[in-house]
Design a protein around this motif. Structure first.
Motif, PDB file in Angstrom:
ATOM      1  N   ASP A 117       0.819  -1.203   0.000  1.00  0.00           N
ATOM      2  CA  ASP A 117       0.000   0.000   0.000  1.00  0.00           C
ATOM      3  C   ASP A 117       0.857   1.258   0.000  1.00  0.00           C
ATOM      4  O   ASP A 117       0.366   2.341   0.315  1.00  0.00           O
ATOM      5  CB  ASP A 117      -0.923   0.008   1.226  1.00  0.00           C
ATOM      6  N   PHE A 118       2.128   1.133  -0.334  1.00  0.00           N
ATOM      7  CA  PHE A 118       2.995   2.290  -0.325  1.00  0.00           C
ATOM      8  C   PHE A 118       4.039   2.166  -1.427  1.00  0.00           C
ATOM      9  O   PHE A 118       4.274   1.090  -1.979  1.00  0.00           O
ATOM     10  CB  PHE A 118       3.681   2.446   1.032  1.00  0.00           C
ATOM     11  N   ARG A 166       6.823   7.404  -0.980  1.00  0.00           N
ATOM     12  CA  ARG A 166       6.006   7.717   0.188  1.00  0.00           C
ATOM     13  C   ARG A 166       6.776   7.454   1.474  1.00  0.00           C
ATOM     14  O   ARG A 166       6.658   8.199   2.442  1.00  0.00           O
ATOM     15  CB  ARG A 166       4.723   6.888   0.156  1.00  0.00           C
ATOM     16  N   ILE A 167       7.554   6.368   1.496  1.00  0.00           N
ATOM     17  CA  ILE A 167       8.378   6.073   2.672  1.00  0.00           C
ATOM     18  C   ILE A 167       9.432   7.155   2.857  1.00  0.00           C
ATOM     19  O   ILE A 167       9.656   7.660   3.965  1.00  0.00           O
ATOM     20  CB  ILE A 167       9.032   4.693   2.536  1.00  0.00           C
ATOM     21  N   ALA A 221       8.354  10.380   4.422  1.00  0.00           N
ATOM     22  CA  ALA A 221       7.971  10.291   5.840  1.00  0.00           C
ATOM     23  C   ALA A 221       9.160  10.157   6.778  1.00  0.00           C
ATOM     24  O   ALA A 221       8.982  10.095   7.989  1.00  0.00           O
ATOM     25  CB  ALA A 221       7.016   9.110   6.040  1.00  0.00           C
ATOM     26  N   ILE A 237       6.161   5.146  10.755  1.00  0.00           N
ATOM     27  CA  ILE A 237       5.496   5.797   9.632  1.00  0.00           C
ATOM     28  C   ILE A 237       4.057   5.311   9.559  1.00  0.00           C
ATOM     29  O   ILE A 237       3.797   4.104   9.453  1.00  0.00           O
ATOM     30  CB  ILE A 237       6.238   5.507   8.314  1.00  0.00           C
ATOM     31  N   LEU A 288       0.822   5.007   7.518  1.00  0.00           N
ATOM     32  CA  LEU A 288       0.430   5.006   6.112  1.00  0.00           C
ATOM     33  C   LEU A 288      -1.075   5.130   5.932  1.00  0.00           C
ATOM     34  O   LEU A 288      -1.559   5.328   4.816  1.00  0.00           O
ATOM     35  CB  LEU A 288       0.916   3.719   5.438  1.00  0.00           C
ATOM     36  N   GLY A 289      -1.828   4.933   7.003  1.00  0.00           N
ATOM     37  CA  GLY A 289      -3.282   4.993   6.921  1.00  0.00           C
ATOM     38  C   GLY A 289      -3.880   5.134   8.292  1.00  0.00           C
ATOM     39  O   GLY A 289      -3.186   5.393   9.291  1.00  0.00           O
ATOM     40  N   GLU A 325      -1.638  -0.351   9.311  1.00  0.00           N
ATOM     41  CA  GLU A 325      -1.090   0.522   8.290  1.00  0.00           C
ATOM     42  C   GLU A 325       0.001   1.409   8.875  1.00  0.00           C
ATOM     43  O   GLU A 325       0.259   2.495   8.402  1.00  0.00           O
ATOM     44  CB  GLU A 325      -2.200   1.360   7.658  1.00  0.00           C
TER      45      GLU A 325
END
Length: 900
Positions: A686-687, A691-692, A695, A713, A715-716, A721
């Motif tokens: 999902d990433f 995106r990582i 963050a 981190i 993510l959701g 997540e």
């Protein structure tokens, strides 16, 4: 876990057995007294039995008044009850010479040896409790030869292994069979279903061979309590369980059960407690539950779907409702809020929507309320604390709006409130800070406002209110506060001059406020501080030299202030993994100990700061001018050059500010911009790598070590997540051979799937940097719990209890067993210690850190150091050695657990 017999005890048993053999005929009361004295001597005269003394002047039935002894009206011994008395050795054969004996209770001593068949001679025995001792071996296959009058048999918490014999199903009058917490690694027989009088059956916490629950267990017409937690159960819950009409408590948690919950379970008329969490059950809860007299429902951590039945509102006796970690959707029925006995609500981690029932808390003594990780909107119920007993409000990661409930204004029982990541507004009720037991406040990422009292509640240890609209001054008194994150609010004034009132702080983050004046020298009292972030404020004056005396500081960010003067040389002694002093008015030479490439961006936008080294992004010290010529042309040239320099400085400063802001959000931790490669160990992620990378900010840093930093981190909006990212920077590129070795070993660890090993989700790499993406462990490491990093001395409730400690030791052992025996090739950890045992939100133990970081950091060391899987000279244990491995681990962890 049970215990193992001592060799001296076995030798003593061998020496004395000859004169302690059972008598052929009944004894007189005087002979029974002498038998007791022999037994006392056999057990090496424990001080707890000092009342067992023969007095020549005493009567023949004087022993009936001895400790733990009960006699009949005629002076014959009927009961020996000496639990918790530190008695050592086997059970003597002479014990059953006491022919009238009906009760034997030796619970929690140090009784050793195997199950004594001499107990078959106790023909009148009704009660036998040998739990919590050192007994080993198997239960004899002819156990049915024991007294037919036996009603209660407890062998819990010993070291019995093998199968539970079918003969145990031939005890005609047994009502309680307690066999939990042993080492049974065989099977449990279907013949247990023949025990028609059985009321209590405990088989929990045994490593049985994987097996289904026999249909015959549905014959327990009188069974009230069935406990089979962590018994290696597989398959479905039998439909025959609908016949257990007397059942009051059913606990099948932490197994591998699958399939739907049989509809008949919801129709059991006397069921009070239901625990089915940590299985793989599926399906929906149907509408037949309303006729039950439930007290507690806990079916968390399954895969149940559908909506919550309206019939839950008919369970007027229900006190606890837990349906967490499922996939329920829709709204919570309003009728649940009307239940008169409801004290605990746990709906977290589902897909619930809509608004919360407004009547929650108004009709019962509610003390626990958890609806976190859903999609609930609207306001929190106004009367949550109307009953005056509320201790915990947990509602984070939802879409809640409005104000905090007014009932919290006088909720003196409150100790935990977590409502972060919502859209809550308005002032926090000022009376909430009067709750003397308040320990945890997590309200960040809302639009809340208000002020904090100068003195916070004495017990509070975590206060996280970042990204809100709080204002006023910073508190100066909070004796047990460990974490204070008030970033991005509207606090003003100055940092308290006397910080002794908050001297236990470990994390202090005040960035993005309006704090002015200087940093006080009393900062030196924060001896436990590891993260100090005061950036983006209006601080002025010089950096106090006392900052260099903070022994465990790992992150220091004073950027974007108005600090002046030189950087204290003492700061070079801190060895900081993260340092940011950029965008101030500092001057002079950067201390020699800080002139390292690791700090290349730590001092930018300080025009008067210089360094003789070229590794830092500041001007070079000592560059001398040739002096001006006394010609008009030279003067004009200097003016032109000066104007260009001024313009260049302005442009350069603007560029640096842009770069600084970019690095603050993206690469402040030292990542370069080379292409990144993402290797996934799951079918879908999902990433993305980008995106990582975005963050990896200071705000998300949770740990630093010699091999790199670890970031949390999100993510959701759901608990799963959240990932932990370990950043490893080698400082040099790996050669092609070592790069291939690293990738191969990452691939091996990425394929490991075990409940007691942290999942490696992905690897992101680019040349000299590696990012390892793991599942996030909410309770951090065992080391932190053992050594008080998460423990307040004034709050005993946060200590690990003994059952949790034992479970952690067993879980770690299971993880190592899997690595050594089930992995092909075997995986060798090489660094097993409490800081590498991580704990999930249920305190389940998971092994982490397999040396990959060390492999990169020590890339120049000999080849043997970098090998993880199949290390030369290490042989994984065989199947017969597994229990030795498990017991060895438990012993070592237990020693450490006891010391802490």
């Amino acid at each position: 876990m049970g215990k193992t017999p001592t060799i001296p005890a076995i030798i003593l048993f061998t020496v004395t057995i000859s004169y302690l053999s059972p008598k052929a005929s009944p004894l007189t009361p005087e002979q029974e007294k002498q038998t007791l004295l022999q037994i006392k001597n056999f057990w090496r005269n424990p001080t707890s039995l000092q009342s067992w003394e023969d007095n020549n002047n005493s009567s023949t039935i004087a022993h009936c008044n001895w400790f733990g002894i009960t006699c009949s009206s005629h002076g014959f011994i009927t009961n020996i009850s000496v639990p918790n008395q530190n008695i050592y050795g086997p059970i003597p054969d002479s014990l059953c010479n006491l022919t009238n004996l009906t009760h034997i209770n030796l619970y929690n001593n140090s009784i050793s040896g195997q199950f004594p068949k001499s107990l078959y001679n106790c023909s009148n025995l009704e009660y036998l409790n040998l739990g919590q001792n050192y007994l080993v071996g198997t239960i004899p296959s002819d156990i049915n030869r024991i007294s037919s009058s036996l009603v209660y048999l407890s062998l819990e918490a010993n070291n019995f292994s093998g199968d539970i014999p079918p003969g145990i199903g031939q005890l005609p009058n047994i009502q309680s069979l307690i066999l939990d917490n042993n080492l049974f690694n065989g099977s449990f027989p279907a013949e247990l279903g023949q025990l028609s009088s059985l009321q209590t059956l405990w088989l929990a916490y045994n490593p049985f061979t994987p097996a289904t629950i026999p249909q015959e267990f549905g014959k327990f017409k009188n069974l009230r309590f069935l406990w089979m937690t962590q018994a290696n159960l597989i398959g479905n819950i039998p439909d025959s369980f609908s016949n257990l009409s007397a059942l009051q408590q059913l606990d099948l948690s932490i197994n591998n059960l699958t399939g739907p919950i049989p509809a008949g379970i919801w129709m059991l008329p006397n069921l009070e407690y239901l625990y089915l969490y940590a299985n793989h059950l599926s399906g929906e809860i149907n509408g037949t539950i309303g006729a039950l007299n439930f007290v507690n429902i806990d079916i968390g951590i399954n895969k149940l779907t559908g909506t919550i039945p309206e019939d839950f509102g008919k369970l007027n006796s229900l006190t606890s409702l837990g349906i967490y970690f499922n996939k329920f959707s829709g709204e919570i029925p309003p009728s649940i809020g009307l239940l008169p006995s409801l004290t605990s609500v746990r709906f977290f981690d589902n897909n619930l929507t809509g608004v919360l029932p407004s009547e929650f808390g108004k009709h019962s003594k509610l003390w626990e309320f958890d609806v976190s990780n859903n999609r609930i909107s609207g306001e929190l119920p106004a009367g949550l604390c109307a009953g005056g007993t509320l201790t915990s409000v947990v509602a984070f990661n939802n879409n809640l709006t409005g104000r905090l409930p007014d009932s919290l204004d006088h909720c003196v029982t409150l100790d935990n409130i977590q409502v972060y990541n919502n859209r809550l507004t308005g002032d926090v009720p000022s009376g909430m800070w009067s709750a003397m037991n308040l320990t945890t406040v997590m309200m960040y990422d809302n639009q809340l406002s208000g002020t904090l009292p100068e003195k916070l509640p004495w017990h509070i240890s975590i206060l996280m209110i970042a990204n809100n609209r709080f204002s006023g001054k910073i508190p100066s008194r909070a004796e047990n506060l460990l974490v204070f994150d008030a970033s991005y609010n509207q606090f003003s004034g100055e940092i308290p001059a006397n910080l002794t009132g908050i001297s236990r702080l470990q994390i202090l983050s005040l960035q993005g406020n309006r704090i002015s004046r200087g940093i006080p020298g009393s900062i030196s009292v924060l001896r436990n501080i590891s993260i100090l972030n005061l950036s983006y404020n209006q601080l002025s004056g010089e950096i106090p030299v006392e900052l260099g005396s903070l022994p465990v500081l790992k992150l220091l960010d004073l950027s974007a202030n108005q600090l002046t003067g030189e950087i204290p040389p003492a700061m070079a002694e801190l060895k900081l993994p993260v340092l940011n002093l950029s965008s101030n008015q500092l001057s002079g030479e950067v201390p020699a100990g800080l002139q390292k490439s690791f700090y290349d961006d730590s001092f930018i936008a300080n025009p008067d700061l210089c360094s003789p080294s070229t590794v830092l992004n500041v001007r070079e010290c000592g560059r001398k001018s040739n002096g001006p010529n006394h010609t008009s042309v030279a003067h004009i040239l200097l003016l032109v050059l000066g104007g260009l320099a001024l313009l260049g400085t302005v442009l350069f400063t603007i560029v640096l500010l842009v770069i600084r802001d970019s690095k603050r959000r993206r690469i402040v931790v030292g990542l370069d911009l080379a292409p990144w490669k993402l290797t996934s160990f799951f079918q879908s992620l999902d990433f993305t790598a980008e995106r990582i990378l975005k963050a990896l900010t200071d705000e998300n840093l949770i740990a630093s070590g010699g091999s790199g930093q670890v970031y949390k981190i999100v993510l959701g909006n759901r608990a799963r997540e959240i990932v932990a990212v370990k950043k490893i920077r080698n400082g040099r590129k790996l050669d092609s051979r070592r790069e291939k070795e690293f990738q191969a070993e990452v691939q091996i660890l990425g394929t490991i799937r075990h409940a007691n090993i942290v999942k490696l989700i992905a690897c992101i790499s680019n040349g000299d940097s590696k990012l390892l993406v793991y599942e996030y462990m909410h309770n951090k490491s065992l080391d932190r719990w053992l050594h008080a990093r998460y423990r307040s001395e004034s709050n005993e409730n946060v200590r690990l209890d003994w059952s949790t400690r034992l479970s952690i030791a067993i879980g770690a052992a299971k993880g190592l067993r899997y690595m050594h025996y089930d992995c092909k090739p075997p995986v060798v950890h090489r660094d097993v210690k409490s800081s590498n045992i991580l704990l999930d939100d249920e305190f389940g133990a998971k092994i982490a850190d397999f040396g990959l970081a060390r492999m990169l950091v020590n890339a120049g060391e000999p080849e043997s150091v970098s090998t993880v899987a199949g290390t030369f000279g290490y042989m994984a244990p065989g199947e017969d050695e597994i229990h030795v491995t498990v017991n060895f681990l438990i012993l070592n962890f237990t020693r450490q657990l006891i010391r802490c």
